[in-house]
Motif scaffolding. Structure first.
Motif, mmCIF file in Angstrom:
data_model
loop_
_atom_site.group_PDB
_atom_site.id
_atom_site.type_symbol
_atom_site.label_atom_id
_atom_site.label_comp_id
_atom_site.label_asym_id
_atom_site.label_seq_id
_atom_site.Cartn_x
_atom_site.Cartn_y
_atom_site.Cartn_z
ATOM 1 N N GLU A 132 -6.729 7.884 1.083
ATOM 2 C CA GLU A 132 -5.427 7.459 1.591
ATOM 3 C C GLU A 132 -4.848 8.432 2.611
ATOM 4 O O GLU A 132 -4.147 8.025 3.538
ATOM 5 N N ARG A 133 -5.162 9.724 2.479
ATOM 6 C CA ARG A 133 -4.583 10.701 3.406
ATOM 7 C C ARG A 133 -4.990 10.426 4.850
ATOM 8 O O ARG A 133 -4.268 10.776 5.779
ATOM 9 N N TRP A 134 -6.170 9.790 5.021
ATOM 10 C CA TRP A 134 -6.656 9.489 6.365
ATOM 11 C C TRP A 134 -6.386 8.038 6.777
ATOM 12 O O TRP A 134 -6.202 7.761 7.955
ATOM 13 N N LEU A 135 -6.370 7.124 5.814
ATOM 14 C CA LEU A 135 -6.234 5.715 6.150
ATOM 15 C C LEU A 135 -4.794 5.203 6.087
ATOM 16 O O LEU A 135 -4.399 4.348 6.885
ATOM 17 N N ALA A 136 -4.003 5.712 5.135
ATOM 18 C CA ALA A 136 -2.639 5.204 4.970
ATOM 19 C C ALA A 136 -1.763 5.410 6.203
ATOM 20 O O ALA A 136 -0.875 4.587 6.457
ATOM 21 N N PRO A 137 -1.944 6.472 7.023
ATOM 22 C CA PRO A 137 -1.135 6.571 8.240
ATOM 23 C C PRO A 137 -1.424 5.465 9.253
ATOM 24 O O PRO A 137 -0.604 5.237 10.157
ATOM 25 N N LEU A 138 -2.551 4.772 9.111
ATOM 26 C CA LEU A 138 -2.948 3.765 10.087
ATOM 27 C C LEU A 138 -2.428 2.375 9.761
ATOM 28 O O LEU A 138 -2.147 1.585 10.655
ATOM 29 N N CYS A 139 -2.336 2.060 8.465
ATOM 30 C CA CYS A 139 -2.013 0.680 8.080
ATOM 31 C C CYS A 139 -1.724 0.604 6.589
ATOM 32 O O CYS A 139 -1.969 1.550 5.842
ATOM 33 N N THR A 140 -1.246 -0.549 6.165
ATOM 34 C CA THR A 140 -1.095 -0.831 4.739
ATOM 35 C C THR A 140 -2.477 -0.932 4.099
ATOM 36 O O THR A 140 -3.397 -1.521 4.666
ATOM 37 N N LEU A 141 -2.627 -0.357 2.898
ATOM 38 C CA LEU A 141 -3.891 -0.383 2.171
ATOM 39 C C LEU A 141 -3.744 -1.249 0.920
ATOM 40 O O LEU A 141 -2.735 -1.171 0.215
ATOM 41 N N ILE A 142 -4.763 -2.060 0.644
ATOM 42 C CA ILE A 142 -4.754 -2.927 -0.532
ATOM 43 C C ILE A 142 -6.039 -2.692 -1.316
ATOM 44 O O ILE A 142 -7.144 -2.805 -0.773
ATOM 45 N N THR A 143 -5.900 -2.341 -2.589
ATOM 46 C CA THR A 143 -7.042 -2.251 -3.493
ATOM 47 C C THR A 143 -6.770 -3.153 -4.692
ATOM 48 O O THR A 143 -5.619 -3.490 -4.979
#
Length: 309
Positions: free
Chosen positions: A56-67
């Motif tokens: 999340e530290r690398w991906l969450a700044p880019l977009c909403t994350l869904i798991t």
């Protein structure tokens, strides 16, 4: 079918959902200023909705994350093996409808690719980009050979024997080539399997039965969207050749390998795999990355070779 908000904390939300009588839960990490469509992360059979927190530290700044813990996995309801991949793919679409997400970038790793590909085939409308890691369109021989032994060990309560078998299955032979964190990840994987609850063990047996019974691939149309398939260069479960084979079935897929990694590439090289996924989903270049091999276009190469015959 019901839906309920069970927890909201800061920008993280969990939703309890029910599909065809089976309860399941998804996790949403909201991004208020996204650079791209929400990223849906479908992980492997032993991963749950929390397995991607380190990314999340690398991906969450880019977009909403869904798991999500789909029915039959994680903390969700047990799902009998008679329910196949189509059911799980439809559950993914149900989730997106319930949480009000009309479009996604799709990532599927290992078993998540099996579900993700079927979802994209059956419900292409929400899919904007596709990324698959450690993926194949056929069950590897070493998997089908190992399943009876591992399932029998689990059914007999031989957790140690099952754990050792699964570590050998998922991880490359140490002599195959240099793999980052190989020993540490092997220990982590062994400990994870040893600490499974009776509910998790029951689901693990049912998962293996589901895959062997229903198979992992149907030759249905795949949406023509930007797509990427990658594997660890030393993946012995879903080999690079299997990854190329999958990419060749997808209209716009590129393929590459991640250096110094095997099937557990997203664990062994978490920052690099997150960077690769994030770059692709935000239309940044992926050629020439120091941690990747050559980026190929297997379908285009196949078409060109056929035209030259």
């Amino acid at each position: 079918m019901r839906t309920a908000v069970t927890a909201v904390q800061d920008s993280v939300e969990e939703r309890d959902l029910t599909f065809e009588g089976f309860a399941y839960t998804c996790r949403i990490v909201h991004q208020g200023a996204p650079q791209t469509a929400p990223l849906l992360l479908l992980g492997g059979s032993s991963q749950d909705r929390y397995s991607w927190q380190s990314h999340e530290r690398w991906l969450a700044p880019l977009c909403t994350l869904i798991t999500v813990d789909l029915p039959g996995y994680g903390s969700s309801d047990f799902l009998p093996a008679r329910y196949g991949i189509d059911f799980l793919a439809d559950a993914v679409q149900h989730m997106l409808t319930e949480i009000g997400v009309p479009e996604v970038n799709l990532f599927g790793g290992c078993f998540g690719e099996v579900v993700g590909l079927r979802f994209a085939q059956r419900h292409p409308e929400p899919v904007r980009r596709i990324v698959f890691g450690g993926a194949a369109i056929r069950l590897p021989d070493i998997y089908t050979d190992a399943v009876p032994r591992v399932s029998r060990a689990l059914e007999q309560g031989d957790i140690e024997g099952a754990a050792e078998g699964l570590v050998r299955l998922f991880m490359s032979n140490p002599g195959a080539g240099k793999v980052r964190k190989h020993a540490a990840v092997a220990r982590l994987l062994h400990r994870q399997f040893m600490n499974q609850t009776p509910d998790e063990l029951r689901k693990a047996v049912e998962h293996n039965t589901r895959l062997v019974t229903h198979g992992c691939y149907e030759p249905l149309p795949v949406p023509d969207v930007p797509s990427l398939v990658f594997t660890g260069e030393y993946d012995t479960l879903c080999t690079p050749e299997m990854g190329r084979e999958l990419a060749a079935t997808m209209p716009s897929a590129r393929f590459t390998t991640v250096k110094e990694a095997d099937h557990l590439v997203t664990v062994e090289r978490s920052q690099e795999s997150a960077d690769l996924i994030g770059r692709f989903c935000t239309d940044r270049p992926i050629d020439g990355l120091p941690y990747c091999g050559t980026v190929e276009s297997p379908r285009a190469d196949t078409v060109h070779a056929a035209a030259c015959r």
